[in-house]
Design an enzyme around this catalytic site. Structure first.
Site, PDB file in Angstrom:
ATOM      1  CG  HIS A 471       8.932  18.295 -26.134  1.00  0.00           C
ATOM      2  ND1 HIS A 471       9.479  17.889 -25.157  1.00  0.00           N
ATOM      3  CD2 HIS A 471       8.336  17.163 -26.759  1.00  0.00           C
ATOM      4  CE1 HIS A 471       9.349  16.594 -24.937  1.00  0.00           C
ATOM      5  NE2 HIS A 471       8.721  16.159 -26.243  1.00  0.00           N
ATOM      6  CE1 TYR A 504       3.674   5.764 -24.310  1.00  0.00           C
ATOM      7  CE2 TYR A 504       4.475   7.994 -24.561  1.00  0.00           C
ATOM      8  CZ  TYR A 504       4.480   6.762 -25.046  1.00  0.00           C
ATOM      9  OH  TYR A 504       4.386   6.604 -26.379  1.00  0.00           O
ATOM     10  NE  ARG A 600      11.906   4.762 -23.475  1.00  0.00           N
ATOM     11  CZ  ARG A 600      11.718   5.947 -23.835  1.00  0.00           C
ATOM     12  NH1 ARG A 600      10.699   6.627 -22.943  1.00  0.00           N
ATOM     13  NH2 ARG A 600      11.499   6.212 -25.027  1.00  0.00           N
TER      14      ARG A 600
END
Length: 742
Positions: A471, A504, A600
């Protein structure tokens, strides 16, 4: 760096973006959750909130934005569409997982003490309430759209002129691709694909007086909505596809009478499991993707107009019970609402925003390497352009002095300029290595395609680990300079995806620091050759050292608090789930460390619980841009913000999968200007935000900031759009500082 205040502080925007005045967080943070009367053993599982319920609470905040009148009408429609898409994915992955555990007889409790069956019951109740609210809010938004001259009509609201238009549309565009399917002993119930719309019809053959049921699968290639001829310049009418098809049942079933019909939509188990001994990861994923399309049905939505006998008929064939069926009173498939957004009505959209390009790179004539050599540079997306990242890779591909490029690819676009640049570099003879992560959920097929395209161009493609998902977002460029090799690195908190980079909020760090280059090289060797890094100089990485680095930072703040020194932690994440990290924050709070968390999405920590988390505040920011970057700040014996604080950016959320089962990075921010930008500008503005902030209560509920509806409510997103960042300002910042000294 300005002098720190004695309390956690936030910046107030003024004419000078680099000069910040101070106010304490108590001036801007709602402390409604203080004085909580929650009572439980601090060592019990109740100290954690349930992950699934916390996620649904996040989606509740997204839905609430559809009612936020600070946003233009089409943007509110978009928020509702996003919430519906989110909920679909939640069912396909999380609910499917819980159902699988229940069917397998698993009774092991989660960290919050609930068994899979108990979680499933709570999730079902909460999710059904969300679905009901989505339908109600769509009704409200539709009424507002009608006031703006935009109507979604049914087959009962059209006139003769519309019918003439639809006659042609149906004959030319719809009828040829529809396949009505009778259901009887000679025609078994067909396979219905995941996310597919299907119309179910009860029919009677007039001649034989025989009743039966039929299905009309709606191909995804057909438009979900059809725009009717405008009756007036500002009179837009749109009809859903199912209502058009209903007008022409007589064409699909001539000689039959329709006694009832309705629409249904299925969600199937869409998670995939990896076999540890898979020999060919690409072939495995191609097989799993085919299996996903045929995954077990875990959820069905039916229109309220469908007769109950027809609904039961479908449920029996799909082996569903009432707990897996939701009746929809209004429009099916709210995730498609974004298709109603009309480009000719910009007045109903956010004002366009053009991201800035770092001035320091312009100062160097567009030479990214020269700008990075001068000093580290951080780019704050989407307020600063993703083109910076693209230009970095393109310049590396075209530069004859560049000898090697190494790149991770987790998610990217269908026409990725990053992939094109890597292909160009390989074709020009450079050594190019690309880590393509096949396990990026719902992007697996696209990543398989890119992997094959890259291999054809001569790129060395690797797929990382079977057990670990890669990732981390890293680019490494090796360049000849003065007879030696120099390394240039990009570390990102987001994906190499130019489209998502427009919405984003993420951070891109560019550095020519040799130690970071050496660490990045070790990380790539770990991914490609399983060579475990030895003595990393700067980076921390999962699954080896990242968790330990974070725990060490928390423990140091505890020691500062016990020594009577200032002790502060600021963290910005998408999700906080990991029990070990949460318990570490609880211990820090009990020791007197002041902790500000900006989370978030999912947060399983309970803030403001007396004796457990008195010193922890949690807020969530949900607005125009999706908060995605991860930042970790430790006071290091100072009040935050401070020039001596330890600051990191990361690709990892604080979840067990990120810390233990993924390859992730935690990157220290050491350049003074970049440090100031991340800590004093970005984090401080986020903590000060009022317009888009929600504060978490100990029971997991969220309340909006009490000043959110004030006309002058501070918005971090507006601040970032209107104030230039520090590290990319180049000569402009130098000239400003020179003027100040005078």
């Amino acid at each position: 760096m300005s002098t720190p205040s004695p309390n956690p502080s936030v910046a107030v925007a003024n004419d000078d973006a680099t000069d910040i005045s101070r106010v304490t967080t108590e001036d801007v943070v709602s402390l409604a959750h203080q004085g909580s009367n929650l009572s439980f053993d601090p060592a019990s599982p109740q100290r954690f909130l349930n992950r699934e319920i916390s996620w649904l609470a996040f989606n509740r905040r997204v839905i609430e934005e559809a009612q936020n009148r600070r946003h233009p009408l089409f943007e509110r429609v978009r928020f509702l569409s996003i919430s519906a898409s989110n909920l679909d994915e939640f069912y396909m992955v999380r609910v499917a997982g819980l159902m699988g555990m229940v069917r397998a007889g698993v009774t092991t409790a989660s960290s919050d003490g609930l068994t899979p069956a108990e979680q499933l019951a709570k999730v079902d109740e909460t999710a059904r309430a969300l679905i009901g609210d989505q339908q109600r809010i769509w009704g409200e938004l539709h009424a507002e759209l009608r006031n703006e001259g935009i109507s979604v009509v049914t087959d009962e609201e059209i006139g003769p002129r519309d019918r003439e238009f639809l006659d042609r549309q149906f004959a030319d565009q719809i009828f040829p691709v529809l396949t009505p399917l009778a259901i009887d002993p000679a025609h078994p119930f067909p396979f219905i694909p995941n996310l597919g719309f299907t119309i179910a019809v009860q029919l009677t053959n007039k001649r034989a007086n025989k009743s039966f049921s039929a299905l009309i699968p709606v191909p995804p290639q057909l438009k979900r909505f059809i725009r009717l001829p405008d009756a007036a310049p500002k009179d837009v009418r749109i009809i859903p596809l199912e209502h058009v098809i209903a007008l022409y049942f007589h064409r699909l079933f001539p000689g039959h009478e329709v006694s009832g019909w309705g629409m249904f939509r299925l969600l199937r188990d869409s998670d995939v499991e990896i076999e540890e001994e898979a020999e060919d990861l690409v072939l495995l994923f191609e097989t799993l993707l085919k299996r996903r399309r045929r995954g077990s049905v875990i959820h069905m939505k039916c229109s309220a107009s469908m007769p109950e006998t027809l609904r039961q008929f479908i449920a029996e064939h799909l082996d569903l019970d009432d707990s897996e069926i939701v009746i929809v009173e209004n429009l099916m498939g709210l995730s498609d609402l974004s298709k109603l957004i009309l480009p000719e009505r910009p007045d109903l959209l956010f004002k366009p925003y053009n991201p800035r390009f770092p001035e320091r790179i312009r100062d160097h004539g567009g030479d990214c390497f020269a700008a990075i050599r001068e000093k580290d540079l951080i780019v704050h997306h989407p307020f600063e352009s993703f083109d910076t990242v693209v230009q970095f890779i393109r310049q590396a591909a075209a530069d004859p002095d560049v000898v090697a490029i190494k790149q991770t690819l987790y998610r990217t676009s269908s026409d990725s300029p990053i992939v094109s640049a890597l292909v160009e570099a390989a074709e020009s003879g450079k050594s190019v290595t690309a880590l393509v992560e096949l396990k990026a959920r719902f992007d697996e097929a696209a990543n398989i395609k890119w992997a094959r395209d890259l291999e054809r161009a001569g790129v060395q493609v690797v797929y990382g680990f079977i057990a670990l998902k890669t990732h981390a977002k890293i680019s490494l460029v090796v360049r000849r300079e003065g007879g030696q090799l120099a390394t240039y690195c990009h570390f990102g908190t987001g994906n190499y995806h130019p489209n998502t980079a427009k919405i984003y909020t993420d951070l891109s760090l560019f550095s020519a620091e040799p130690a970071l280059g050496r660490d990045a090289a070790q990380l790539f060797n770990f991914i490609t050759g399983y060579a475990e890094p030895v003595a990393l100089e700067k980076l921390a990485m999962s699954p080896l050292t990242l968790r330990g680095r974070l725990i060490e930072g928390i423990q140091q703040e505890i020691m500062h608090a016990r020594a009577g020194k200032p002790a502060h932690i600021w963290v910005k994440l998408n999700s906080l789930v990991d029990p070990g990290m949460i318990d570490g924050l609880y211990r820090a709070s009990q020791a007197g460390v002041k902790i500000e968390l900006i989370v978030r999405g999912i947060c399983c920590l309970r803030p403001g619980v007396p004796g457990l988390s008195d010193n922890i505040r949690v807020k969530s920011i949900v607005g125009r841009f999706l908060e995605h970057g991860r930042i970790v700040c430790f006071g290091n014996g100072r009040d935050l913000p401070h020039k001596d604080a330890k600051v990191y950016i990361s690709s990892a959320d604080w979840m067990p999968r990120n810390l233990d089962r993924r390859v992730e990075t935690l990157v220290p921010i050491e350049n003074p200007t970049v440090h100031q930008q991340v800590l004093d500008q970005i984090m401080v503005a986020q903590l000060k935000d009022q317009a888009q902030s929600w504060y978490m209560e100990p029971d997991g509920r969220y309340v909006r900031d009490s000043h959110s509806e004030d006309s002058d409510a501070f918005s971090a997103h507006t601040y970032f759009m209107t104030n230039p960042s520090l590290s990319g300002r180049g000569r402009a910042l130098k000239m400003q500082n020179t003027a100040k000294r005078r």
